[in-house]
Design an enzyme around this catalytic site. Structure first.
Site, mmCIF file in Angstrom:
data_model
loop_
_atom_site.group_PDB
_atom_site.id
_atom_site.type_symbol
_atom_site.label_atom_id
_atom_site.label_comp_id
_atom_site.label_asym_id
_atom_site.label_seq_id
_atom_site.Cartn_x
_atom_site.Cartn_y
_atom_site.Cartn_z
ATOM 1 N N GLY A 60 0.899 -1.102 -0.104
ATOM 2 C CA GLY A 60 0.015 0.116 0.039
ATOM 3 C C GLY A 60 1.040 1.303 -0.059
ATOM 4 O O GLY A 60 2.105 1.204 0.213
ATOM 5 N N CYS A 87 5.442 -6.142 1.626
ATOM 6 C CA CYS A 87 5.819 -4.649 1.676
ATOM 7 C C CYS A 87 5.102 -3.992 2.686
ATOM 8 O O CYS A 87 5.412 -4.139 3.932
ATOM 9 C CB CYS A 87 5.477 -3.981 0.130
ATOM 10 S SG CYS A 87 6.319 -2.648 -0.036
ATOM 11 N N TYR A 88 4.104 -3.207 2.710
ATOM 12 C CA TYR A 88 3.367 -2.468 3.606
ATOM 13 C C TYR A 88 2.986 -3.277 4.345
ATOM 14 O O TYR A 88 2.759 -3.227 5.726
ATOM 15 C CB TYR A 88 2.391 -1.387 2.941
ATOM 16 C CG TYR A 88 1.469 -0.690 4.051
ATOM 17 C CD1 TYR A 88 1.810 0.321 4.675
ATOM 18 C CD2 TYR A 88 0.339 -1.144 4.329
ATOM 19 C CE1 TYR A 88 1.495 1.062 5.652
ATOM 20 C CE2 TYR A 88 -0.336 -0.516 5.451
ATOM 21 C CZ TYR A 88 0.195 0.679 6.045
ATOM 22 O OH TYR A 88 -0.630 1.374 7.080
ATOM 23 N N HIS A 174 8.118 -7.537 -3.661
ATOM 24 C CA HIS A 174 6.689 -7.966 -4.229
ATOM 25 C C HIS A 174 6.996 -9.446 -5.038
ATOM 26 O O HIS A 174 7.549 -9.218 -6.208
ATOM 27 C CB HIS A 174 6.266 -6.766 -5.130
ATOM 28 C CG HIS A 174 5.772 -5.519 -4.408
ATOM 29 N ND1 HIS A 174 4.494 -5.483 -3.945
ATOM 30 C CD2 HIS A 174 6.279 -4.663 -3.974
ATOM 31 C CE1 HIS A 174 4.366 -4.431 -3.373
ATOM 32 N NE2 HIS A 174 5.562 -3.854 -3.413
ATOM 33 N N GLU A 176 4.802 -10.924 -6.320
ATOM 34 C CA GLU A 176 3.586 -11.077 -6.993
ATOM 35 C C GLU A 176 3.714 -10.552 -8.502
ATOM 36 O O GLU A 176 3.187 -10.946 -9.550
ATOM 37 C CB GLU A 176 2.063 -10.615 -6.792
ATOM 38 C CG GLU A 176 2.341 -8.970 -6.626
ATOM 39 C CD GLU A 176 2.723 -8.405 -5.395
ATOM 40 O OE1 GLU A 176 2.486 -7.150 -5.030
ATOM 41 O OE2 GLU A 176 3.695 -9.274 -4.788
ATOM 42 N N ASP A 232 -18.829 -13.831 -21.184
ATOM 43 C CA ASP A 232 -19.305 -13.897 -19.796
ATOM 44 C C ASP A 232 -20.979 -14.347 -19.678
ATOM 45 O O ASP A 232 -21.150 -15.239 -19.007
ATOM 46 C CB ASP A 232 -19.422 -12.715 -19.069
ATOM 47 C CG ASP A 232 -17.826 -12.141 -19.088
ATOM 48 O OD1 ASP A 232 -16.946 -13.022 -19.562
ATOM 49 O OD2 ASP A 232 -17.648 -10.601 -19.260
ATOM 50 N N LYS A 374 -11.311 -13.017 -16.084
ATOM 51 C CA LYS A 374 -11.882 -13.531 -17.412
ATOM 52 C C LYS A 374 -11.169 -14.761 -17.999
ATOM 53 O O LYS A 374 -11.981 -15.462 -18.512
ATOM 54 C CB LYS A 374 -11.526 -12.327 -18.064
ATOM 55 C CG LYS A 374 -11.657 -12.506 -19.952
ATOM 56 C CD LYS A 374 -13.119 -12.380 -20.124
ATOM 57 C CE LYS A 374 -13.651 -11.181 -20.473
ATOM 58 N NZ LYS A 374 -15.027 -11.154 -20.891
#
Length: 518
Positions: A60, A87-88, A174, A176, A232, A374
């Protein structure tokens, strides 16, 4: 918080406003484990209801010492499940549990190298030194009680910390992002080695559990499905039809904002591939009348959402006995409409099928894809046996061309955009790139520019062409279309679409831009 997740094995991600939070969710699901986002201030009861196997605290933009910084809920420590702070999130763990966080003398942005100091489950089978992606100005300078420093970088003596007994870990970097090459392995180790997950998140299990849940919800009742022709709504309709059969009627509403020949194509797809009962409603006059004079994009979306519901309510009354409305709402729709985001994250745009719904709607919603991205919807569609022709249609927004016309929507402007958009679609397909590009379309701007046509001065419309590559629509990069293809598109639009004398190509990515212009 949204309703109960569709699987038993769940990782909850508490969102503290990071631009990478959705990537965390994606990485977890790529490892075969279901994930969902929750606000950082979600209640303990809401989190416990999800029965998570572990919690991830996102990064964040705040500092833990800021007056209005988001705080770590007390219940996180008491749930008795593993916690991973990123991180944060790591800084919050340290600050909240008795450590110390300070502003770093040398901030770390970009690639760095961590060096492991203590063997631990989070880094099992990983090398002792690895490149990682840093993005922080604060750092942990004193560990909270019970924690060990597990790794360091040249500028961060505590780049990784952990309480191995309790399964609490903090990463200053990070994992990710793609810039941390072994980041997914770290996430996988947290899921499997620390949380004890087994990887039950698969399309087949989702289909079975969702069909059972729909049957339980609908019972002997009847439902209508908002069928748009996109992947969808097609997958949502097929799932619900598998669950309740002839108790479902699909309704295709032509709101007058479709692409060239779209209505005919959608009805043919539904007839040839979906085996669904479909009612066709031409509501062009209704929608264009409601949109007359409207230029604000958020107001456009709200009006379209409202009018869709009113049409569906009318059709439900006509059919009789209908209690439910099926929609193909996806997780990105919910996230971008702030339905699952923290107060730290601003509204991106209201999706007509989420924030655009009227509060007094008569029908109860069924949204079987509400938790999916998706690419996961396409995987579920494949599991259901839907053809590739349908599964790989390029996404088309529910509000249609209304969000590709900047300014007021008129029949004349719609005609201009339809002609330009048809040329873009034809040329991309002819170049053999239709399956390689996520979305490609034209945008009619409110800008007019001077040109020379037929040896005379012209003052015509400016059309923008947009083409992007993406995996799930949450992030996107502009597509590097060949110059000769762009040249053909521009030449044809200027020559074949009356009133257009200039074409530009949009080379912005998401973020900071969105895929659609409105």
């Amino acid at each position: 918080m949204a309703s109960k997740t569709p699987v038993e094995e769940t990782i909850v991600i508490l969102d503290f406003g990071s631009q990478y939070t959705q990537l965390i969710a994606r990485r977890v699901r790529e490892c075969g484990v279901f994930s969902c986002l929750a606000r950082y201030d979600a209640s303990e009861a809401d989190i416990r209801a999800l029965r998570p196997k572990g919690i991830i605290l996102s990064g964040g933009p705040a500092s833990v010492y800021d007056e209005n910084a988001p705080r770590l809920p007390d219940y996180v420590e008491c749930l008795g499940i593993p916690v991973l702070g990123i991180c944060y999130g790591m800084q919050l763990m340290a600050y909240h549990w008795g450590g110390r966080v300070e502003s770093a003398e040398y901030r770390e942005y970009g690639l760095s190298q961590i060096e492991l100091e203590v063997c631990n489950p989070l880094f099992r089978s990983l090398p002792p030194t690895m490149p990682v992606w840093m993005s922080h100005g604060d750092k942990v300078t004193a560990l909270p009680p019970g924690f060990l420093a597990l790794a360091h970088t040249p500028n961060s003596p505590i780049a990784v910390m952990g309480n191995l007994e309790r399964g609490f870990y903090g990463l200053q970097f990070h994992p990710e992002v793609a810039h941390t090459p072994r980041g997914v392995d770290i996430v996988r180790n947290f899921l499997y080695e620390v949380c004890g997950c087994t990887g039950k998140w698969k399309p087949a299990s989702f289909v079975q559990e969702t069909i059972a849940a729909i049957r339980a919800q609908v019972g002997e009742g009847h439902a209508i499905c908002a069928l748009s022709g996109g992947v969808d709504s097609a997958v949502a309709a097929t799932l619900v039809h598998r669950a309740i059969g002839d108790q479902l009627t699909c309704v295709f509403v032509n709101h007058g904002l479709l692409r060239a020949n779209e209505a005919e194509q959608i009805l043919a797809l539904a007839s040839d591939h979906l085996n669904l009962r479909v009612r066709y409603v031409d509501a062009t006059d209704r929608f264009l009348g409601a949109l007359r004079g409207i230029t604000d994009p958020e107001e456009k979306r709200r009006i379209i959402g409202r009018e869709f519901i009113r049409v569906f309510e009318s059709e439900a009354r006509s059919l009789g006995g209908v209690r439910f409305l099926v929609q193909g709402t996806l997780y990105p729709d919910v996230i971008e409409s702030s339905g699952a985001r923290t107060q730290m994250a601003a509204l991106i745009k209201t999706h007509h099928n989420v924030g655009g719904l009227p509060p007094d709607m008569e029908l109860e919603l069924i949204e079987p894809l509400r938790w999916l991205f998706k690419d996961e919807v396409r995987a579920v569609g494949k599991e259901l046996g839907l053809p590739d022709e349908l599964l790989h249609r390029q996404p088309f927004p529910g509000p249609g061309l209304a969000v590709r016309i900047i300014g007021e929507i008129t029949p004349e402007r719609l005609d201009t955009l339809r002609r330009a958009d048809a040329i873009v679609c034809q040329e991309v397909a002819a170049a053999g790139l239709a399956q390689d590009v996520w979305q490609y379309f034209a945008v009619l701007t409110p800008v007019k520019s001077v040109g020379v046509m037929g040896d005379a001065r012209s003052y015509g419309n400016l059309v923008a062409v947009r083409a992007v590559t993406s995996a799930d629509g949450m992030t996107a990069d502009w597509a590097r279309l060949p110059y000769d293809l762009l040249g053909r598109i521009a030449n044809r639009i200027v020559n074949e679409v009356p009133g257009v004398n200039r074409v530009v190509y949009d080379i912005s990515s998401k973020p900071p831009s969105t895929i659609e212009w409105e």
